[in-house]
Design a protein around this motif. Structure first.
Motif, PDB file in Angstrom:
ATOM      1  N   ASN A  31     -16.110 -11.895  12.272  1.00 55.87           N
ATOM      2  CA  ASN A  31     -16.964 -10.928  12.961  1.00 55.87           C
ATOM      3  C   ASN A  31     -16.552  -9.483  12.712  1.00 55.87           C
ATOM      4  OD1 ASN A  31     -18.525 -12.978  14.144  1.00 55.87           O
ATOM      5  ND2 ASN A  31     -17.037 -13.210  15.790  1.00 55.87           N
ATOM      6  N   ASP A  32     -15.244  -9.218  12.716  1.00 57.51           N
ATOM      7  CA  ASP A  32     -14.761  -7.842  12.615  1.00 57.51           C
ATOM      8  C   ASP A  32     -14.104  -7.502  11.288  1.00 57.51           C
ATOM      9  OD1 ASP A  32     -15.639  -7.318  15.189  1.00 57.51           O
ATOM     10  OD2 ASP A  32     -13.733  -7.888  16.087  1.00 57.51           O
ATOM     11  N   SER A  33     -13.740  -8.498  10.503  1.00 53.25           N
ATOM     12  CA  SER A  33     -13.020  -8.226   9.264  1.00 53.25           C
ATOM     13  C   SER A  33     -13.224  -9.374   8.284  1.00 53.25           C
ATOM     14  CB  SER A  33     -11.529  -8.073   9.563  1.00 53.25           C
ATOM     15  OG  SER A  33     -10.791  -7.969   8.369  1.00 53.25           O
ATOM     16  N   CYS A  97      10.313 -14.323   8.824  1.00 53.38           N
ATOM     17  CA  CYS A  97       8.957 -14.129   9.332  1.00 53.38           C
ATOM     18  C   CYS A  97       8.272 -13.195   8.341  1.00 53.38           C
ATOM     19  CB  CYS A  97       8.991 -13.497  10.728  1.00 53.38           C
ATOM     20  SG  CYS A  97       7.365 -13.041  11.349  1.00 53.38           S
ATOM     21  N   GLN A  98       7.234 -13.703   7.690  1.00 53.56           N
ATOM     22  CA  GLN A  98       6.526 -12.874   6.716  1.00 53.56           C
ATOM     23  C   GLN A  98       5.034 -13.129   6.821  1.00 53.56           C
ATOM     24  OE1 GLN A  98       7.823 -14.022   2.740  1.00 53.56           O
ATOM     25  NE2 GLN A  98       8.416 -16.023   3.505  1.00 53.56           N
ATOM     26  N   TRP A  99       4.244 -12.178   6.362  1.00 55.97           N
ATOM     27  CA  TRP A  99       2.800 -12.315   6.459  1.00 55.97           C
ATOM     28  C   TRP A  99       2.138 -11.778   5.206  1.00 55.97           C
ATOM     29  CZ3 TRP A  99       5.880  -9.232   9.328  1.00 55.97           C
ATOM     30  CH2 TRP A  99       5.752  -7.862   9.158  1.00 55.97           C
ATOM     31  N   HIS A 100       0.893 -12.222   5.042  1.00 49.60           N
ATOM     32  CA  HIS A 100       0.111 -11.799   3.884  1.00 49.60           C
ATOM     33  C   HIS A 100      -1.344 -11.679   4.311  1.00 49.60           C
ATOM     34  CE1 HIS A 100      -1.066 -11.391  -0.279  1.00 49.60           C
ATOM     35  NE2 HIS A 100      -2.016 -12.284  -0.061  1.00 49.60           N
ATOM     36  N   GLU A 101      -1.987 -10.602   3.873  1.00 51.94           N
ATOM     37  CA  GLU A 101      -3.400 -10.371   4.175  1.00 51.94           C
ATOM     38  C   GLU A 101      -4.188 -10.448   2.872  1.00 51.94           C
ATOM     39  OE1 GLU A 101      -6.123  -6.802   6.060  1.00 51.94           O
ATOM     40  OE2 GLU A 101      -4.042  -7.003   6.678  1.00 51.94           O
ATOM     41  N   ASP A 102      -5.299 -11.195   2.892  1.00 47.67           N
ATOM     42  CA  ASP A 102      -6.125 -11.313   1.702  1.00 47.67           C
ATOM     43  C   ASP A 102      -7.585 -11.556   2.085  1.00 47.67           C
ATOM     44  OD1 ASP A 102      -6.368 -14.061   2.334  1.00 47.67           O
ATOM     45  OD2 ASP A 102      -4.735 -14.610   0.995  1.00 47.67           O
TER      46      ASP A 102
END
Length: 119
Positions: A31-33, A97-102
């Motif tokens: 909805n937002d991204s 603790c790691q993150w990834h945005e795609d």
């Protein structure tokens, strides 16, 4: 405490594997991204997590004398760190603790490699 990361969007418990002690939380907010966020905890030793979060803030205990540790009934682990979720009482004891945005969706493979059951 040291803030590691935070997002004002919904996350869900997406995957946990005992064999590699990995916990994956995923945010898909169509909805937002159009972006998907995968948050991976590695070498999980202990955890208390919910299946869903409306928002997510991760903090790491900076000191073994932090009064919040005893308040939550936690002890400093021999290996790893304690990552507090949304100020507690939920937490994960892990080494990373790691993150990834795609631009992936719910069925796209994770950047963190093949996690069984996540394609």
């Amino acid at each position: 405490m040291t803030k590691v990361a935070g997002w004002g969007r919904e996350f869900r418990l997406w995957h946990y594997t005992v064999s590699y002690s990995q916990l994956l939380l995923r945010s898909i907010d169509i909805n937002d991204s159009t972006k998907r966020i995968d948050l991976l905890f590695s070498n999980v030793e202990r955890m208390q997590v919910s299946s869903e979060y409306n928002h997510l803030t991760i903090e790491e205990f900076a000191s073994s004398t932090d009064p919040k540790l005893s308040e939550l009934g936690l002890q400093v682990p021999k290996f790893g760190k304690i990552f507090l979720i949304n100020g507690g009482p939920d937490f994960v004891t892990a080494t990373h603790c790691q993150w990834h945005e795609d631009d992936g969706d719910a069925r796209s493979p994770s950047k963190f490699g093949p996690l069984r059951g996540t394609d």
